[in-house]
Design a protein around this motif. Structure first.
Motif, PDB file in Angstrom:
ATOM      1  N   TYR A 133      -6.133  -2.747   3.974  1.00  0.00           N
ATOM      2  CA  TYR A 133      -6.499  -2.623   2.557  1.00  0.00           C
ATOM      3  C   TYR A 133      -8.030  -2.665   2.473  1.00  0.00           C
ATOM      4  CZ  TYR A 133      -1.576  -3.734   1.742  1.00  0.00           C
ATOM      5  OH  TYR A 133      -0.206  -3.722   1.741  1.00  0.00           O
ATOM      6  N   PRO A 134      -8.720  -1.613   2.906  1.00  0.00           N
ATOM      7  CA  PRO A 134     -10.172  -1.688   3.120  1.00  0.00           C
ATOM      8  C   PRO A 134     -10.999  -1.868   1.857  1.00  0.00           C
ATOM      9  CG  PRO A 134      -9.406   0.581   3.358  1.00  0.00           C
ATOM     10  CD  PRO A 134      -8.186  -0.281   3.275  1.00  0.00           C
ATOM     11  N   HIS A 135     -10.457  -1.516   0.696  1.00  0.00           N
ATOM     12  CA  HIS A 135     -11.237  -1.587  -0.535  1.00  0.00           C
ATOM     13  C   HIS A 135     -10.771  -2.693  -1.476  1.00  0.00           C
ATOM     14  CE1 HIS A 135     -11.868   2.758   0.694  1.00  0.00           C
ATOM     15  NE2 HIS A 135     -13.033   2.167   0.847  1.00  0.00           N
ATOM     16  N   ALA A 136      -9.889  -3.553  -0.989  1.00  0.00           N
ATOM     17  CA  ALA A 136      -9.423  -4.682  -1.791  1.00  0.00           C
ATOM     18  C   ALA A 136     -10.224  -5.926  -1.412  1.00  0.00           C
ATOM     19  CB  ALA A 136      -7.933  -4.930  -1.550  1.00  0.00           C
ATOM     20  N   VAL A 173      -5.937   0.677  -2.938  1.00  0.00           N
ATOM     21  CA  VAL A 173      -5.685  -0.655  -3.503  1.00  0.00           C
ATOM     22  C   VAL A 173      -7.021  -1.379  -3.676  1.00  0.00           C
ATOM     23  CG1 VAL A 173      -4.603  -2.901  -3.122  1.00  0.00           C
ATOM     24  CG2 VAL A 173      -3.378  -0.798  -2.517  1.00  0.00           C
ATOM     25  N   THR A 174      -7.323  -1.780  -4.898  1.00  0.00           N
ATOM     26  CA  THR A 174      -8.560  -2.513  -5.184  1.00  0.00           C
ATOM     27  C   THR A 174      -8.296  -3.875  -5.814  1.00  0.00           C
ATOM     28  OG1 THR A 174      -8.764  -1.397  -7.325  1.00  0.00           O
ATOM     29  CG2 THR A 174      -9.923  -0.403  -5.442  1.00  0.00           C
ATOM     30  N   ALA A 175      -7.046  -4.213  -6.066  1.00  0.00           N
ATOM     31  CA  ALA A 175      -6.724  -5.524  -6.624  1.00  0.00           C
ATOM     32  C   ALA A 175      -7.007  -6.601  -5.576  1.00  0.00           C
ATOM     33  CB  ALA A 175      -5.253  -5.573  -7.035  1.00  0.00           C
ATOM     34  N   PRO A 176      -7.533  -7.754  -5.978  1.00  0.00           N
ATOM     35  CA  PRO A 176      -7.828  -8.821  -5.016  1.00  0.00           C
ATOM     36  C   PRO A 176      -6.577  -9.289  -4.281  1.00  0.00           C
ATOM     37  CG  PRO A 176      -8.875  -9.255  -7.135  1.00  0.00           C
ATOM     38  CD  PRO A 176      -7.943  -8.105  -7.353  1.00  0.00           C
ATOM     39  N   ILE A 177      -6.765  -9.635  -3.023  1.00  0.00           N
ATOM     40  CA  ILE A 177      -5.693 -10.159  -2.171  1.00  0.00           C
ATOM     41  C   ILE A 177      -6.128 -11.500  -1.619  1.00  0.00           C
ATOM     42  CG2 ILE A 177      -4.293  -9.806  -0.107  1.00  0.00           C
ATOM     43  CD1 ILE A 177      -4.878  -6.789  -0.363  1.00  0.00           C
ATOM     44  N   GLY A 214       0.781  -1.221   0.000  1.00  0.00           N
ATOM     45  CA  GLY A 214       0.000   0.000   0.000  1.00  0.00           C
ATOM     46  C   GLY A 214       0.816   1.275   0.000  1.00  0.00           C
ATOM     47  N   PHE A 215       2.122   1.159   0.163  1.00  0.00           N
ATOM     48  CA  PHE A 215       2.982   2.340   0.027  1.00  0.00           C
ATOM     49  C   PHE A 215       3.382   2.594  -1.423  1.00  0.00           C
ATOM     50  CE2 PHE A 215       4.141   1.532   4.593  1.00  0.00           C
ATOM     51  CZ  PHE A 215       3.708   2.758   5.083  1.00  0.00           C
ATOM     52  N   MET A 216       3.128   1.657  -2.309  1.00  0.00           N
ATOM     53  CA  MET A 216       3.613   1.749  -3.685  1.00  0.00           C
ATOM     54  C   MET A 216       2.766   2.727  -4.493  1.00  0.00           C
ATOM     55  SD  MET A 216       4.178  -2.336  -4.403  1.00  0.00           S
ATOM     56  CE  MET A 216       4.906  -2.098  -6.036  1.00  0.00           C
ATOM     57  N   ARG A 218      -0.713  -1.030 -11.135  1.00  0.00           N
ATOM     58  CA  ARG A 218      -0.223  -1.881 -12.229  1.00  0.00           C
ATOM     59  C   ARG A 218      -0.326  -3.361 -11.880  1.00  0.00           C
ATOM     60  NH1 ARG A 218       2.950   0.923 -15.913  1.00  0.00           N
ATOM     61  NH2 ARG A 218       2.504  -0.904 -17.211  1.00  0.00           N
ATOM     62  N   ILE A 219      -0.603  -3.674 -10.613  1.00  0.00           N
ATOM     63  CA  ILE A 219      -0.663  -5.060 -10.139  1.00  0.00           C
ATOM     64  C   ILE A 219      -2.107  -5.538 -10.163  1.00  0.00           C
ATOM     65  CG2 ILE A 219      -0.271  -6.578  -8.167  1.00  0.00           C
ATOM     66  CD1 ILE A 219       2.022  -4.692  -7.355  1.00  0.00           C
ATOM     67  N   ALA A 220      -2.340  -6.695 -10.812  1.00  0.00           N
ATOM     68  CA  ALA A 220      -3.703  -7.222 -10.956  1.00  0.00           C
ATOM     69  C   ALA A 220      -4.157  -8.024  -9.746  1.00  0.00           C
ATOM     70  CB  ALA A 220      -3.796  -8.084 -12.210  1.00  0.00           C
ATOM     71  N   ARG A 221      -3.247  -8.719  -9.084  1.00  0.00           N
ATOM     72  CA  ARG A 221      -3.579  -9.545  -7.917  1.00  0.00           C
ATOM     73  C   ARG A 221      -2.378  -9.609  -6.975  1.00  0.00           C
ATOM     74  NH1 ARG A 221      -7.696 -14.395  -8.439  1.00  0.00           N
ATOM     75  NH2 ARG A 221      -9.251 -13.400  -9.764  1.00  0.00           N
ATOM     76  N   HIS A 222      -2.686  -9.758  -5.686  1.00  0.00           N
ATOM     77  CA  HIS A 222      -1.655  -9.899  -4.656  1.00  0.00           C
ATOM     78  C   HIS A 222      -1.835 -11.231  -3.935  1.00  0.00           C
ATOM     79  CE1 HIS A 222      -0.542  -5.555  -4.723  1.00  0.00           C
ATOM     80  NE2 HIS A 222      -1.829  -5.374  -4.947  1.00  0.00           N
ATOM     81  N   ALA A 223      -0.802 -12.047  -3.904  1.00  0.00           N
ATOM     82  CA  ALA A 223      -0.762 -13.230  -3.051  1.00  0.00           C
ATOM     83  C   ALA A 223       0.114 -12.901  -1.853  1.00  0.00           C
ATOM     84  CB  ALA A 223      -0.203 -14.429  -3.805  1.00  0.00           C
ATOM     85  N   PHE A 224      -0.473 -12.868  -0.666  1.00  0.00           N
ATOM     86  CA  PHE A 224       0.277 -12.633   0.557  1.00  0.00           C
ATOM     87  C   PHE A 224       0.662 -13.989   1.154  1.00  0.00           C
ATOM     88  CE2 PHE A 224      -1.686  -8.255   1.859  1.00  0.00           C
ATOM     89  CZ  PHE A 224      -1.136  -7.678   0.731  1.00  0.00           C
TER      90      PHE A 224
END
Length: 281
Positions: A237-240, A210-214, A115-117, A122-128
Motif C-alpha cells: 500500500y505505497p501511498h497509504a 489506497v490512501t486511507a491511513p493504515i 487493495g483488491f476492493m 469509501r473506507i476512511a481508515r484501516h486497522a490491520f
C-alpha cells in the motif's frame, strides 16, 4: 443483531451479520482471516457496537455459512474474496448505515486484500490485526515444519480425498476451497508473497490507489505476522500513511495472543485501542 445477505457483483450470496449499538456514530467492516468464520468475531463486534458502532461481519465465499453443499466443485480463486466479497460486504454495511463514516478492521488476509476492493475509497481508515506476509522463510524456524507439512502433505492429501481442505484437528480452520489453497501455497513460497504479481497476473487491483491511513497491530508470539512480514504487507500500500504497532501478550495481560488471539475474550483493552484510533478525528 440482524442477519443480512451481501450480494457480490457476480451474484454470489454471502451471509453477513450486523451488530448495532444505540445511536451509532461509525460503521465498521470486519473482514476475516483465512479459515475464520464470521462467528469468531462476534464478541469483538458486540464490543464495538457497545462503543457506538454499527458493525458488519461476513463469511467469505466457500467458507462458513457461505460454503456451498459441494465445496469440491466450487470454482473460485483466493483473490475473489477481495475483488468480490469484501466489496459486497462494504456495500451492505453502507446501506445499513447511511451517512456514517466507514472504517475497516482486517484480520490477516482481510488486510492483505483491501487493495483488491474497487470501492476501497469509501473506507476512511484501516486497522490491520495480525496482517503479515505468508512467506514461510520469514517466519520463525520452529514454525516452518508445521507450514511445510500443511502445504505439501496435509493439503494435497485433503484435496485428493475430499476435493477441498478439510477443517478439523490438523487444519483447525473452516473447510477451504481448492481455489483458496492453491494460490495461497504459491504465494507463501514466494519471497515477495503476492507483491510482484500485482503488476501482472493479479490485475486489476487498487493497492496503489489506497490512501486511507493504515495502522497495523502485530503480536510478538504470532508465528506468521511479525514485525518483518507486517512491514512487508504495508509496502503493498505505497501511498497509504501507515504505522506498525507491536504488542506483547504480557503487555495485554494475557498468556497468549498468536495469530488469532486478538479477537478472543480478555482482549477488550486492545479492542478499545483499535476503535479509538479508527474513530479519532
Amino acid at each position: 443483531m440482524q442477519d443480512v445477505i451481501a450480494v457480490a457483483r457476480d451474484g454470489y450470496r454471502l451471509p453477513a451479520r450486523l451488530f448495532a449499538g444505540a445511536a451509532p456514530t461509525h460503521a465498521v467492516l470486519v473482514t476475516s482471516g483465512t479459515g475464520f468464520p464470521k462467528g469468531f468475531y462476534e464478541r469483538f463486534a458486540r464490543h464495538l457496537a457497545g462503543r457506538g458502532a454499527i458493525v458488519l461481519t461476513h463469511d467469505m465465499r466457500g467458507m462458513g455459512a457461505s460454503r456451498p453443499d459441494d465445496l469440491a466443485a466450487m470454482q473460485m480463486t483466493y483473490e475473489d474474496w477481495g475483488r468480490l466479497d469484501m466489496p459486497a460486504a462494504l456495500d451492505a454495511l453502507i446501506a445499513a448505515a447511511p451517512g456514517l463514516p466507514v472504517v475497516h478492521v482486517g484480520h490477516s488476509v482481510g488486510g492483505h486484500f483491501a487493495g483488491f476492493m474497487p470501492n476501497h475509497a469509501r473506507i476512511a481508515r484501516h486497522a490491520f490485526v495480525a496482517v503479515g506476509s505468508g512467506y514461510w522463510r520469514k517466519h520463525p524456524v520452529h514454525y516452518n515444519p508445521t507450514e511445510l507439512f500443511f502445504w505439501w502433505i496435509y493439503g494435497p492429501l485433503s484435496l485428493a480425498r475430499h476435493g477441498y481442505i478439510k477443517g478439523g484437528k490438523l487444519w483447525r480452520g473452516a473447510d477451504l476451497p481448492r481455489g483458496v489453497f492453491i494460490p495461497w501455497r504459491r504465494w507463501c513460497h514466494d519471497p515477495d508473497y503476492f507483491a510482484t504479481r500485482l503488476s501482472g497476473e493479479l490485475q486489476p487491483n487498487h493497492f496503489a490507489e489506497v490512501t486511507a491511513p493504515i495502522r497495523s497491530w502485530i503480536f510478538t508470539d504470532d508465528p506468521i505476522a511479525n514485525p518483518v512480514t507486517g512491514a512487508d504487507m504495508l509496502k503493498v500500500y505505497p501511498h497509504a500513511p501507515s504505522d506498525l504497532i507491536v504488542r506483547t501478550p504480557a503487555g495485554q495481560g494475557v498468556p497468549r495472543i498468536g495469530h488469532e488471539g486478538a479477537f478472543r475474550r480478555g482482549m477488550e483493552p486492545l479492542w478499545n485501542e483499535i476503535y479509538d484510533w479508527l474513530t479519532q478525528s
